[in-house]
Design an enzyme around this catalytic site. Structure first.
Site, mmCIF file in Angstrom:
data_model
loop_
_atom_site.group_PDB
_atom_site.id
_atom_site.type_symbol
_atom_site.label_atom_id
_atom_site.label_comp_id
_atom_site.label_asym_id
_atom_site.label_seq_id
_atom_site.Cartn_x
_atom_site.Cartn_y
_atom_site.Cartn_z
ATOM 1 N N GLY A 110 0.814 -1.221 0.000
ATOM 2 C CA GLY A 110 0.000 0.000 0.000
ATOM 3 C C GLY A 110 0.847 1.270 0.000
ATOM 4 O O GLY A 110 2.085 1.231 0.068
ATOM 5 N N LEU A 120 1.060 3.840 2.220
ATOM 6 C CA LEU A 120 1.779 4.221 3.439
ATOM 7 C C LEU A 120 3.065 3.405 3.583
ATOM 8 O O LEU A 120 4.121 3.923 3.958
ATOM 9 C CB LEU A 120 0.885 4.024 4.666
ATOM 10 C CG LEU A 120 1.520 4.510 5.961
ATOM 11 C CD1 LEU A 120 1.575 6.036 6.007
ATOM 12 C CD2 LEU A 120 0.755 3.999 7.177
ATOM 13 N N ALA A 121 2.950 2.103 3.274
ATOM 14 C CA ALA A 121 4.131 1.236 3.371
ATOM 15 C C ALA A 121 5.212 1.765 2.443
ATOM 16 O O ALA A 121 6.386 1.878 2.809
ATOM 17 C CB ALA A 121 3.756 -0.199 3.018
ATOM 18 N N ASP A 162 -0.407 7.725 16.254
ATOM 19 C CA ASP A 162 -0.797 9.052 15.824
ATOM 20 C C ASP A 162 0.522 9.659 15.389
ATOM 21 O O ASP A 162 1.379 9.943 16.235
ATOM 22 C CB ASP A 162 -1.423 9.853 16.972
ATOM 23 C CG ASP A 162 -1.925 11.189 16.476
ATOM 24 O OD1 ASP A 162 -1.116 11.939 15.899
ATOM 25 O OD2 ASP A 162 -3.125 11.485 16.645
ATOM 26 N N HIS A 163 0.736 9.795 14.085
ATOM 27 C CA HIS A 163 2.102 10.109 13.665
ATOM 28 C C HIS A 163 2.568 11.480 14.175
ATOM 29 O O HIS A 163 3.751 11.752 14.220
ATOM 30 C CB HIS A 163 2.279 9.951 12.141
ATOM 31 C CG HIS A 163 1.795 11.103 11.331
ATOM 32 N ND1 HIS A 163 0.480 11.262 10.982
ATOM 33 C CD2 HIS A 163 2.452 12.166 10.800
ATOM 34 C CE1 HIS A 163 0.358 12.375 10.272
ATOM 35 N NE2 HIS A 163 1.527 12.938 10.133
ATOM 36 N N HIS A 210 -4.850 14.168 15.708
ATOM 37 C CA HIS A 210 -3.592 14.920 15.810
ATOM 38 C C HIS A 210 -3.714 16.174 16.689
ATOM 39 O O HIS A 210 -2.878 16.430 17.547
ATOM 40 C CB HIS A 210 -3.110 15.371 14.425
ATOM 41 C CG HIS A 210 -2.987 14.246 13.435
ATOM 42 N ND1 HIS A 210 -2.577 12.985 13.781
ATOM 43 C CD2 HIS A 210 -3.213 14.193 12.095
ATOM 44 C CE1 HIS A 210 -2.547 12.216 12.700
ATOM 45 N NE2 HIS A 210 -2.938 12.926 11.679
HETATM 46 C C1 BG6 Z 1 -2.746 12.714 7.982
HETATM 47 C C2 BG6 Z 1 -4.005 13.171 7.309
HETATM 48 O O1 BG6 Z 1 -3.027 11.999 9.149
HETATM 49 O O2 BG6 Z 1 -1.956 13.846 8.306
HETATM 50 C C3 BG6 Z 1 -3.698 13.993 6.080
HETATM 51 O O3 BG6 Z 1 -4.780 12.039 6.947
HETATM 52 C C4 BG6 Z 1 -2.779 15.133 6.423
HETATM 53 O O4 BG6 Z 1 -4.891 14.506 5.506
HETATM 54 C C5 BG6 Z 1 -1.572 14.619 7.187
HETATM 55 O O5 BG6 Z 1 -2.365 15.731 5.217
HETATM 56 C C6 BG6 Z 1 -0.719 15.776 7.679
HETATM 57 O O6 BG6 Z 1 0.444 15.268 8.261
HETATM 58 P P1 BG6 Z 1 1.751 16.125 8.328
HETATM 59 O O7 BG6 Z 1 2.727 15.258 9.051
HETATM 60 O O8 BG6 Z 1 2.157 16.433 6.919
HETATM 61 O O9 BG6 Z 1 1.399 17.391 9.060
#
Ligand code: BG6
Length: 481
Positions: free
Chosen positions: A13, A15-16, A178-179, A241
């Site tokens: 996918g 993300l991977a 939650d990245h 986030h």
């Molecule tokens: C993701 C959202 O979790 O975070 C995206 O699904 C968004 O829509 C993205 O663009 C933003 O992440 P970052 O790290 O670029 O601020």
């Protein structure tokens, strides 16, 4: 770090390809992966190991600053096998199980298994169930589940999903990604606040007038209309986030810096956030949708014209809210939170506006800006007398920009922490549930159209109403440049 097996569902996918594989290679090169280590990629596509290895190389060439011709590439590929799994079919888990076991035996790996679900959320439940039925999760070592957002679609579906996961994994074994929590400056918030008495003393309602959390983006919906039409900015960014940033910023001094203590403090913040009743949402929350406009000299179309978007869509691409945390530190301090697509700049930041002193001359407020994305930076605005301008008082900025080169990417931090079993920067179920509880009346108010949908031009700072929200309290959105 324990030797272990890393099973990646959704290995072919997006993300991977963009994040997970490059992060694994980076960790491999910097010797931060366990040894021995086994990586098993899986997806519904019928690939041989060789074809999957080509996929891995192309991911490195496209999305990492390394190249697939790196001399270490073949050692990295040696760790990686592929197994086609249709996640709904029992038999395919048997094949997966055999491969995991075969690699464990060949590489002398104990039965520590981490399962990363980088797949569409409707598959989370079935994968976990089948992992249990196939006995893959019955190990003599540890088992862990790494799971991507979205964690549910509303409070009920989130509870339902959590119930399914908890039948197989304990809370301590579930790592909800939650990245934003993997971003270096977000991980630095706790240190900034608690390791600096100068800031810690001021981190409360006696000195702080308001806090502004912004995550603005330049990009539009891109090719994700199918997902985004159902999510909107509220589910895509706000529920996860932005509320995580709120928790990380405003938690109280924990009783020790363990994952448990920090997450307990975050949970207390969410428990103290004043709920917004459905009928009051229109007063506290601004909903917006981007129209056409110009960004960086380029004309862009409005949301309703984007491919895959319903031309009469009322979906939110922008949300701003005023929140209150009714606890001893924050009572009376408004927290303004906003996020939107197609705004003027890409910027995730927290701005803290301090209360003004009773100095007898006109001064600007002190501001502390914590830049999270795209640059990590801290900037403090102070007042200073300018001798060249007859002693006029002017704002000056004390800036700190940490060295960016070599700083690990969010996904590298996430993978290392999960492999080490450190859950500090993952969302606990209670945080997720409390976030959904706060958001639920807002979702309902949006769905029932109890809140106006404000237009904003692409390339702007969002709808005017979001500025009025602060003006009502005598404030405005800050941006320190
Ligand atoms: C993701 C959202 O979790 O975070 C995206 O699904 C968004 O829509 C993205 O663009 C933003 O992440 P970052 O790290 O670029 O601020």
């Amino acid at each position: 770090m324990d030797c272990s097996t890393f099973v990646l569902f959704g290995a072919t996918g997006d993300l991977a390809k963009r994040k997970i594989i490059p992060a694994l290679f980076e960790l491999f090169l910097s010797q931060k992966l366990p040894t021995p280590f086994s990586i098993i990629g899986s997806s519904i596509i019928e690939y041989t190991d060789d074809v999957f290895h080509d996929h891995v190389k192309s991911s490195i060439d496209s999305f990492s600053h390394h190249s697939s011709s790196d001399p270490k590439m073949s050692d990295f590929l040696h760790l990686i096998r592929y197994c086609k799994v249709d996640v709904t079919k029992d038999l395919e888990y048997e094949r997966l199980y055999s491969l995991i076991k075969a690699q464990e035996t060949a590489l002398h790996i104990s039965e520590n298994r981490l399962f990363y679900l980088s797949v569409a959320p409707q598959f989370f439940g079935v994968i976990v169930k089948k992992l249990q039925e196939s006995k893959i999760v019955q190990t003599n070592g540890w088992k862990r589940l790494l799971i991507e957002k979205p964690f549910g679609h509303d409070v009920t579906s989130a509870r339902d999903l959590n119930e399914k996961l908890s039948r197989v994994f304990d809370e301590e074994e579930i790592y909800r990604i939650d990245h934003y929590l993997g971003k270096p400056m977000v991980q630095n918030l706790e240190t900034l606040e608690f390791a600096n008495p100068v800031l810690q003393t001021l981190w409360n309602n006696e000195y702080i007038a308001n806090v502004q959390i912004t995550a603005s983006e330049i990009v539009g919906v891109e090719k994700r209309a199918a997902y985004y039409e159902k999510a909107g900015a509220i589910r895509d960014m706000f529920q996860n986030h932005l509320l995580q940033l709120l928790m990380m910023f405003s938690m109280h001094f924990p009783n020790g810096f363990s994952a448990k203590n920090i997450r307990q403090e975050k949970r207390k913040v969410m428990e103290a956030v004043r709920p917004i009743k459905k009928e009051d949402v229109f007063k506290e929350v601004i909903r917006g949708q981007y129209g056409p406009g110009e960004i960086n000299g380029e004309q862009v179309i409005g949301y309703k014209k984007e491919p895959g978007v319903d031309p009469s869509s009322t979906n939110d691409t922008f949300i701003a809210a005023r929140l209150w945390i009714d606890d001893s530190l924050w009572k009376g301090v408004p927290f303004y939170i906003r996020t939107g697509k197609r705004m003027k700049e890409k910027s995730t930041r927290i701005v803290i506006e301090f209360k003004n002193t009773k100095y007898n001359k006109q001064t600007e407020p002190n501001l502390l800006e914590i830049g999270i994305n795209p640059e990590s930076e801290v900037s403090l605005q102070l007042n200073s007398r300018n001798p060249l301008k007859e002693g006029e008082i002017e704002p000056i900025h004390v800036d700190f920009t940490p060295e960016q080169r070599g700083i690990p990417e969010a996904y590298e931090n996430i993978l290392v922490d999960a492999l080490e079993g450190d859950a500090t920067f993952f969302a606990h179920w209670k945080e997720v549930e409390l976030s959904w509880q706060l958001v639920q009346p807002i979702l309902e108010a949006f769905e029932e159209n109890l809140v106006p949908l404000h237009d904003y031009s692409s390339g702007s700072y969002g709808p005017k109403a979001a500025h009025i929200l602060l003006e009502e309290d005598g404030f405005f959105w800050w941006s320190i440049d």
